[in-house]
Scaffold this motif. Structure first.
Motif, PDB file in Angstrom:
ATOM      1  N   SER A  21       0.908  -1.130  -0.093  1.00 64.74           N
ATOM      2  CA  SER A  21       0.035   0.062   0.029  1.00 64.74           C
ATOM      3  C   SER A  21       1.009   1.329   0.044  1.00 64.74           C
ATOM      4  O   SER A  21       0.470   2.356  -0.677  1.00 64.74           O
ATOM      5  CB  SER A  21      -0.976   0.091   1.115  1.00 64.74           C
ATOM      6  N   ASP A  22       1.974   1.249   0.707  1.00 66.30           N
ATOM      7  CA  ASP A  22       2.903   2.434   0.537  1.00 66.30           C
ATOM      8  C   ASP A  22       3.648   2.498  -0.550  1.00 66.30           C
ATOM      9  O   ASP A  22       3.913   3.713  -1.189  1.00 66.30           O
ATOM     10  CB  ASP A  22       4.101   2.183   1.722  1.00 66.30           C
TER      11      ASP A  22
ATOM     12  N   SER B 271       1.028   4.119  -2.906  1.00 68.23           N
ATOM     13  CA  SER B 271       0.771   5.530  -2.608  1.00 68.23           C
ATOM     14  C   SER B 271       1.878   6.375  -3.377  1.00 68.23           C
ATOM     15  O   SER B 271       1.986   7.691  -3.515  1.00 68.23           O
ATOM     16  CB  SER B 271       0.624   5.628  -1.126  1.00 68.23           C
TER      17      SER B 271
ATOM     18  N   PRO C  71      -4.594   3.356  -1.438  1.00 65.13           N
ATOM     19  CA  PRO C  71      -3.545   3.303  -0.222  1.00 65.13           C
ATOM     20  C   PRO C  71      -3.927   4.254   0.887  1.00 65.13           C
ATOM     21  O   PRO C  71      -3.670   3.781   1.883  1.00 65.13           O
ATOM     22  CB  PRO C  71      -2.226   3.589  -0.825  1.00 65.13           C
TER      23      PRO C  71
END
Lengths: 263, 289
Positions: free
Chosen positions: B115-116, B119, B156
């Motif tokens: 998710s990081d 993003s 994210p």
């Protein structure tokens, strides 16, 4: 331990060689303790002696913490609640709990808090009756009957704690665990709750943790004294009828504690 | 020289350094805030001059015909963001719940890492991805492909902020629910989630603000349109895209309209941010009592 002998047979809840761990750290070691039916058993001891952890093992809420585990057995009516096919949710319905700080559900109304885990499948009227019964049992009805639909956060701390008791009582458990239920309350609210505890034993078996010895002396029928050993593991030192434990303790460590020599 | 004098001399120097540091920090703070205010002020001045009722309610006029507006772009922006939310919010929220409940172990850690990474992916790359999977195979631009790209941008943010929101609910509330015999899922969805609601709404508002001004992924997904278009399967006008197209055009009246559109976008993000702040302060108050 004569009290335990006389109470045998009428115990509803008992621990057998119960040890509790947080990861590798042992917080409670080999505690065997019986809780007689429809009586208040107080667990006393200084901070960090494992009394709250012991209490949290009794309804399997201990295992919610990270890497928490338990060894030994806890018998409810003779059945091990840590048995392989036992559902912790079912156990928690039979063994209610009141926490140290009042924790009403902030987004539910007072009424819905009381009914949070009761009233499923009941019609409106039956639900109201159920809530009223629980709030009466917690000696809160008269104070909240006109504002059942409002937020519990506007209540005083003592009222919030009684709402939490009502919430637990509404689920009609057999045992009520109370973790320092008056620790965050003022003396007047404390007196109300203590009076309530005495009345609740008509229906419930109560286990209350407290580090307030006067409170244990006032409200409990039996008292168990715990102390952490040199490794920080909580041990049961002795258990007896409260009157006896406070006047003629059999262990010198108990005497040291209740006479205020430490803790 | 006596010891006292020596210490006094050092003290003076230390005090001077202290003041110098504070002055430097203050100067930079003013510089940062000043840059922001200059941008905002310029957009507001230029935008307010060009904005009018027609701009908000009319369709774009053809080249050379003065007047006209961006009504279709405003509506298109709403449609595309709403569709993106419909995709991203359930997935993001449930993933956030999963991470908050079962936060430790290799799978949650991998999810957080992914998710990081997501993003950090440039929005134009996400637009390209949407183009590759939804535009190229179907052989036409569509608003839906833009929604898909926006959903990927929001995801994210939603995952991490909803995890944080759920974690911010005191453990005692959760344990209270579990101690009544509720299942883990019911305690989370029925008790913890509503308690975290203001923080979660904050997360939604910030996610919307995040994509409102995004233009790059729209270039080859929504594509833009001169007409009223409500069908998500067709190319659709979007405000940010219109600002882009008008701004690079050689016509002064289109350039003015670009400023008006930029002003609308900035105003929308401003309102969303302030709303998010208000919700968050409400959330904090709710948890304190």
């Amino acid at each position: 331990m004569s009290a335990v002998a006389t109470a045998a047979g009428q115990e509803l809840l008992a621990t057998k060689d119960l040890s509790a761990y947080y990861g590798e750290r042992e917080a409670v070691g080999n505690v065997s303790l019986s809780f007689p039916r429809k009586a208040v058993t107080a667990v006393i001891g200084p901070s960090g002696c494992g009394k709250t952890t012991l209490l949290r093992c009794l309804n399997r809420i201990h295992e919610v913490a990270f890497e928490a585990r338990v060894k030994g057995r806890v018998l409810l009516d003779g059945e091990d609640i840590y048995g392989g096919d036992v559902d912790p949710m079912a156990i928690r319905r039979r063994i209610g709990m009141v926490f140290q700080r009042p924790n009403p559900f902030p987004t539910l109304s007072i009424l819905d808090n009381a009914l949070a885990c009761a009233g499923k499948g009941l019609n409106r009227r039956q639900k109201m009756e159920c809530a009223e019964r629980a709030l009466h049992a917690a000696a809160l009805w008269d104070e909240v009957k006109d504002k059942l639909r409002t937020s519990p956060l506007r209540l005083s701390g003592g009222q919030q704690q009684r709402l939490c008791i009502a919430r637990a009582v509404a689920a009609e458990p057999e045992v009520l665990l109370m973790d320092e239920p008056t620790a965050s309350l003022d003396p007047i609210a404390t007196a109300v709750i203590e009076e309530l505890m005495a009345r609740l034993t008509d229906e419930f078996t109560i286990v209350a943790v407290t580090h307030n010895m006067q409170q244990a002396a006032r409200v409990s029928d039996y008292s168990a004294f715990m102390l952490a050993d040199e490794h920080g593991v909580g041990r049961l030192i002795e258990v007896d009828e409260t009157g006896k434990l406070f006047t003629k303790p059999s262990d010198p460590r108990t005497e040291d504690y209740i006479t205020g020599r430490f803790g | 020289m006596t010891v006292a004098a020596l210490r006094y001399g050092r003290l003076k120097r230390r005090r001077a350094y202290g003041w110098l540091g504070i002055a430097l920090a203050l100067f930079c703070a003013v510089l940062a805030a000043g840059a922001l205010l200059a941008i905002l002020g310029y957009v507001v001045v230029q935008g307010v001059a060009a904005i009018n009722w027609d701009f908000l309610t009319q369709l774009p006029h053809p080249i050379g015909v003065p007047g006209g507006g961006v009504a279709n772009g405003i509506v298109g922006t709403f449609i595309i963001i709403a569709t993106a939310m419909a995709i991203a919010v359930p997935i993001g929220l449930l993933t956030g719940i999963y991470l908050a409940l079962f936060g430790r172990g290799p799978i949650p850690e991998a999810l957080r890492f992914l998710s990081d990474v997501l993003s950090g992916v440039p929005s134009i790359a996400i637009g390209l991805f949407a183009y590759a999977v939804l535009v190229a195979p179907l052989k036409h631009f569509s608003a839906f492909s833009a929604s898909f790209a926006f959903a990927m941008l929001m995801l994210p943010l939603l995952v991490r902020t909803s995890e944080q929101a759920i974690r911010s609910v005191p453990q005692t509330v959760r344990e209270g629910a579990l101690a009544l015999g509720m299942s883990n899922f019911r305690a989370t969805v029925g008790i913890v989630l509503p308690t975290a609601r203001p923080a979660i709404i904050t997360a939604l508002l910030l996610a919307i603000a995040r994509v409102t001004g995004e233009t790059a992924p729209l270039l080859f997904t929504a594509f833009g349109s001169q007409y009223w278009e409500l069908n998500p399967n067709n190319p659709m006008a979007v405000l940010a895209l219109q600002v882009f197209n008008y701004a690079i055009s050689p016509y002064p009246n289109w350039q003015a309209q670009a400023w008006a559109g930029a002003f609308l976008l900035v105003a929308a993000v401003f309102v969303l941010s302030v709303g998010a702040r208000l919700m968050l302060s409400r959330a904090m108050r709710g948890l304190e009592s």
